[in-house]
Design an enzyme around this catalytic site. Sequence first.
Site, mmCIF file in Angstrom:
data_model
loop_
_atom_site.group_PDB
_atom_site.id
_atom_site.type_symbol
_atom_site.label_atom_id
_atom_site.label_comp_id
_atom_site.label_asym_id
_atom_site.label_seq_id
_atom_site.Cartn_x
_atom_site.Cartn_y
_atom_site.Cartn_z
ATOM 1 N N GLU B 144 0.832 -1.210 0.000
ATOM 2 C CA GLU B 144 0.000 0.000 0.000
ATOM 3 C C GLU B 144 0.863 1.254 0.000
ATOM 4 O O GLU B 144 0.550 2.232 -0.682
ATOM 5 C CB GLU B 144 -0.937 0.001 1.211
ATOM 6 C CG GLU B 144 -1.943 -1.148 1.213
ATOM 7 C CD GLU B 144 -2.748 -1.225 -0.062
ATOM 8 O OE1 GLU B 144 -2.933 -0.206 -0.727
ATOM 9 O OE2 GLU B 144 -3.187 -2.341 -0.416
ATOM 10 N N GLU B 229 -0.512 -2.618 -9.920
ATOM 11 C CA GLU B 229 -0.442 -3.615 -8.846
ATOM 12 C C GLU B 229 0.914 -4.306 -8.854
ATOM 13 O O GLU B 229 1.514 -4.526 -7.808
ATOM 14 C CB GLU B 229 -1.550 -4.652 -9.007
ATOM 15 C CG GLU B 229 -2.944 -4.131 -8.709
ATOM 16 C CD GLU B 229 -3.063 -3.545 -7.318
ATOM 17 O OE1 GLU B 229 -2.522 -4.141 -6.376
ATOM 18 O OE2 GLU B 229 -3.674 -2.472 -7.187
#
Lengths: 187, 403
Positions: B144, B229
């Site tokens: 994150e 990602e």
Amino acid sequence: MDLWIWIVIGVVVILAISFISTYNGLVRARNQVKNAWAQIDVQLKRRYDLVPNLVETVKGYARHERETFEMVTKARNLAQQLTSAGAGERGRVESELSSALGRLLAVAENYPELKANQNFLALQEELTSTENKISFARQYYNDAVLRLNNRTQEFPSNIVASMTGFKAAEYFETTLEAERQAPRVSF
Amino acid sequence: MWEQIRANQIRSAFVMIFMGLLLIAVGFVIGLYFLGTAAGGIVIALIVWGILNLVALFQGDNILLSLGKARKVNKEEFPRLYNIVEEMTIASGLPRMPDVYIIDDPAPNAFATGRKPEKAAIAVTSGLLQKLNRDELQGVVAHELGHIKNRDTLLMAIGGILLGTIVLLSYFASRMLFFGGASRGGRRSGGGSGGGGAQLIIIIIGIVLMILAPIAARLLYFALSRKREYLADASAALYTRYPEGLASALEKIAGTPTQLQAANNATAPMYIVNPFRKAGQAASNLSSTHPPISDRVRVLRSMGGASFADYDAAYRNVRGSRGGVVPRGALGLTGDAPVRPPSTETEPVTQTEAARAREVSDALWKTNKYQTVECECGAKLRVPPGTSLSQVKCPRCGTTHPV
């Protein structure tokens, strides 16, 4: 004749621009090293503060481990005295403190009542995290040092670096021997 | 240093430009139909886009966090999580530690938000805290923080607003075309006797565009998300120096059948794992917000070290593609990054529902005097009592076992 003057001016301008941008890049790299070092410093100080607390808590349950306590306290005091030393020297002293703490926590394993103590558990979490923070800060610092050192050695930025007095920085290494002895604060 | 990642994202910039063009096309058609001038429609589209941008600028993060039903927590409540976020902030070199939020939901997931690293926040579900050990949690938090560091949160916010504008405009335009199209400027000005056929074609093209534009925009948005990602996974490996942590966290998250309650279509791309993923689904199609978990895990597990270069090599290997995932400018920014040993902190002892069910069924077989043969592939073979067979063949991997 006119043409030559323009060419000379153009070359000088290009040189000046590349000099300035190289110099600024070096300054950025050096500031990154400084910031990263400050971050390590913060975490090391945090660890000095945690050690007496931890020793006190463990003492309450494990009175017979005097030798271990003394070793930890000695390593901590030595490390605290050398806070203004260079990265290489400090790395050696701090890794000794790491391994002493590792031994203290290994000793704590033998006292189930201690392991159930809330205060000890909180200290343990703090110490684990501080150890991790030290190693992550070291990781970041060493990467920053690598980038600065590359710039002071690579052509052509090495010319600018030597003209303006940039020096290669020292890595923060923990000695291999201590690394092997210190179990990564394990519980 | 790692800011250079941004500068190299030509593909992301391309996708953004394409979405912008799509918005202008939608405005063009709206203008042509309802105002009689294409330019007017484009202006309207840009105004709507501007308004949405302002709304997001002033409280975008709050909206996202409240949509996800997140509440802010401090160090006293969740010392371990807080410490891990602090650790990863140091490892990533972010200027400020992101705020930490908790979502009370048993489904393990996490997301990051914030246009600037200085104003970023990270949210994790309570399920994630329960199911993951320290290394795994560290991997997820690092992933994150990688999003924040690589400015993905900003990029996804801009992309999300573009997508929202396109969806909003084409929704209302197509409603008006179907139900109240009488006030169309185009008909008033051009609708005489001739040119009826040409106009019909234009109308049809317009309707098709109105239907396709939101779908196309969504696919572009998802494409943007998928690429990012992998990059965040690469960052996580670099920060933690322990790719296995994130890999096993992804596996644990993927193995949980519960879906996140508070997620919706707009926020889905922000989570570490697509919250709408059905259990056992490994779809790698255009309409998924995330790359298949199995691929992400395989890339992480085949890394030789923990640097960007190692991730890039592993990515090429696993995906069999020539193009890497890490921008070339970022590859040389770190030296060798050897993988560190795992943390020895013990696993959380909470048992998953599946594990509990398995234990119960084991006990039942045992009381019925069935013999259990465990195969290397993980399958358990139940042999009935008093069998005449001397060996059994595993139906999954085909090895034979003596009874």
